[in-house]
Design an enzyme around this catalytic site. Structure first.
Site, PDB file in Angstrom:
ATOM      1  N   LYS A   1      44.212  40.293  32.760  1.00  5.44           N
ATOM      2  CA  LYS A   1      43.150  41.391  32.097  1.00  5.44           C
ATOM      3  C   LYS A   1      43.666  42.472  31.289  1.00  5.44           C
ATOM      4  O   LYS A   1      43.487  42.869  30.721  1.00  5.44           O
ATOM      5  CB  LYS A   1      42.359  41.294  33.290  1.00  5.44           C
ATOM      6  CG  LYS A   1      41.577  40.499  32.706  1.00  5.44           C
ATOM      7  CD  LYS A   1      40.533  40.277  34.951  1.00  5.44           C
ATOM      8  CE  LYS A   1      39.642  39.155  35.329  1.00  5.44           C
ATOM      9  NZ  LYS A   1      39.174  39.163  36.320  1.00  5.44           N
TER      10      LYS A   1
ATOM     11  N   GLN B   1      38.599  42.775  42.038  1.00  8.67           N
ATOM     12  CA  GLN B   1      38.778  41.055  41.598  1.00  8.67           C
ATOM     13  C   GLN B   1      38.654  40.510  43.140  1.00  8.67           C
ATOM     14  O   GLN B   1      38.563  40.916  44.012  1.00  8.67           O
ATOM     15  CB  GLN B   1      40.226  40.401  41.139  1.00  8.67           C
ATOM     16  CG  GLN B   1      40.643  39.644  41.160  1.00  8.67           C
ATOM     17  CD  GLN B   1      40.024  39.011  39.397  1.00  8.67           C
ATOM     18  OE1 GLN B   1      39.849  39.740  38.783  1.00  8.67           O
ATOM     19  NE2 GLN B   1      40.055  37.400  39.469  1.00  8.67           N
TER      20      GLN B   1
ATOM     21  N   ASP C   1      32.265  43.935  34.884  1.00  7.25           N
ATOM     22  CA  ASP C   1      32.282  42.454  35.322  1.00  7.25           C
ATOM     23  C   ASP C   1      30.690  41.971  35.555  1.00  7.25           C
ATOM     24  O   ASP C   1      30.113  41.366  34.929  1.00  7.25           O
ATOM     25  CB  ASP C   1      32.309  42.696  36.532  1.00  7.25           C
ATOM     26  CG  ASP C   1      33.664  41.788  36.656  1.00  7.25           C
ATOM     27  OD1 ASP C   1      34.242  41.416  35.545  1.00  7.25           O
ATOM     28  OD2 ASP C   1      34.325  42.606  37.771  1.00  7.25           O
TER      29      ASP C   1
HETATM   30  N1  GUN Z   1      37.086  36.063  40.088  1.00  8.67           N
HETATM   31  C1  GUN Z   1      36.524  35.138  39.758  1.00  8.67           C
HETATM   32  N2  GUN Z   1      36.380  35.212  38.204  1.00  8.67           N
HETATM   33  C2  GUN Z   1      35.902  37.120  38.013  1.00  8.67           C
HETATM   34  C3  GUN Z   1      35.860  37.623  37.028  1.00  8.67           C
HETATM   35  O1  GUN Z   1      35.616  37.595  36.231  1.00  8.67           O
HETATM   36  N3  GUN Z   1      35.292  39.049  37.732  1.00  8.67           N
HETATM   37  C4  GUN Z   1      35.740  39.821  39.040  1.00  8.67           C
HETATM   38  N4  GUN Z   1      35.683  40.976  39.330  1.00  8.67           N
HETATM   39  N5  GUN Z   1      36.617  38.750  39.448  1.00  8.67           N
HETATM   40  C5  GUN Z   1      37.419  37.119  39.325  1.00  8.67           C
END
Ligand code: GUN
Length: 291
Positions: free
Chosen positions: A56, A100, A123
């Site tokens: 990311k 996350q 998100d």
């Molecule tokens: N864990 C797995 N996929 C995601 C996501 O798209 N966003 C976040 N914040 N955590 C995750």
């Protein structure tokens, strides 16, 4: 014997195209003095999460966005994490906040997500974002189902009046996916672990989204010829190779379109995170087209 073969929807190619557009809009916004910024918070040492957050942050740099990665020990208290989110909520250089998941068990993930300002919830996990999607108001859409919608758009697929079956009911994929498909006037069925006869549903479907995190949930005998199949799964097969929820070899002989794993929905998730962060920055700069 010749077999029909589904067309591939290439998530890498579509991502590259969308990210070029994002990079151009980032450049335009920077010229006006605003650099879109994403803050990513990782608590603990989850191996998969470390790979995700690294990707990311790297993707932000590639499109010219500012990003910060805050890493904390698994022993971080919930109060300390909430304090960090609060600080980022008030940080004008940050337009998107991503915590996350999963978080360590002693931290209430829902509480943390609800603490993120909905204006920075890139998100799309906040209740305000989920509610906005539900009632068709502008707001951030969760990145994975949003990416799936972009994939359907990329093949010019008209959902109106079509039957879509979503396999999986998670808050992150299944439920928001169903809402997005419904908003485009598809007839939507959500199937899940308590659905007695999954095949009876999928055989009726023009579009199938598989999002359960289990190999071979969808096999060729469960798919109507010509259907569009989107595979959100990320699993490992017996040889340790990455694979989705769909039996790709079998289903691609029946379906009209299919997304591969890897190189399908996966890259689209980060792409839509970049799009959401950019749009948040554009809104903050007072020039966003509403979603
Ligand atoms: N864990 C797995 N996929 C995601 C996501 O798209 N966003 C976040 N914040 N955590 C995750």
């Amino acid at each position: 014997m010749t077999q029909a073969t589904a067309k591939l929807i290439d998530g890498n190619a579509l991502s590259a195209k969308l990210r070029t557009d994002v990079a151009q809009r980032v450049t335009a916004l920077k010229a006006k003095g605003v650099t879109p910024g994403l803050a990513v918070i990782l608590v603990g040492e989850n191996a998969a999460s470390q790979v995700y957050v690294r990707n990311k942050v790297k993707s932000c740099a590639e499109v010219g966005m500012h990003s910060v990665l805050e890493r904390y020990d698994a022993s971080m208290t919930e109060a300390d994490l909430l304090a960090r989110v609060d600080a980022l909520n008030h940080d004008a250089s940050i337009h998107g906040i991503l915590v996350q998941l999963p978080l360590p068990a002693h931290i209430d993930a829902n509480k943390v997500i609800e603490f993120i300002s909905p204006a920075k919830d890139v998100d799309g996990f906040h209740i305000a974002s989920a509610g906005a999607l539900m009632v068709g108001q502008p707001g951030f859409w969760p990145c994975t189902p949003y990416g799936c919608m972009k994939m359907l758009e990329s093949i010019g697929y008209a959902l109106r009046g079509k039957h879509a079956v979503v396999i999986g009911r998670s808050n992150i994929v299944g439920k928001p996916m169903a809402m997005m498909l419904l908003q485009q006037s598809a007839t939507v069925t959500i199937c899940h672990s308590a659905t007695p006869d999954l095949k009876a549903h999928t055989l009726q479907a023009d579009v199938i989204v598989a999002a359960v995190g289990k190999r071979n949930v969808l096999t060729a005998d469960m798919v109507k010829p010509g259907a569009v199949v989107l595979d959100v799964g990320m699993n490992r097969n017996d040889e340790g190779k990455l694979c989705g929820d769909v039996d790709f070899d079998g289903v691609s002989r029946v379906a009209g379109y299919i997304t591969p794993v890897p190189g399908g929905v996966g890259p689209m998730t980060i792409t839509m995170l970049l799009v959401n962060t950019l749009e948040s920055a554009e809104r903050a700069a007072g020039e966003a087209p509403t979603a």
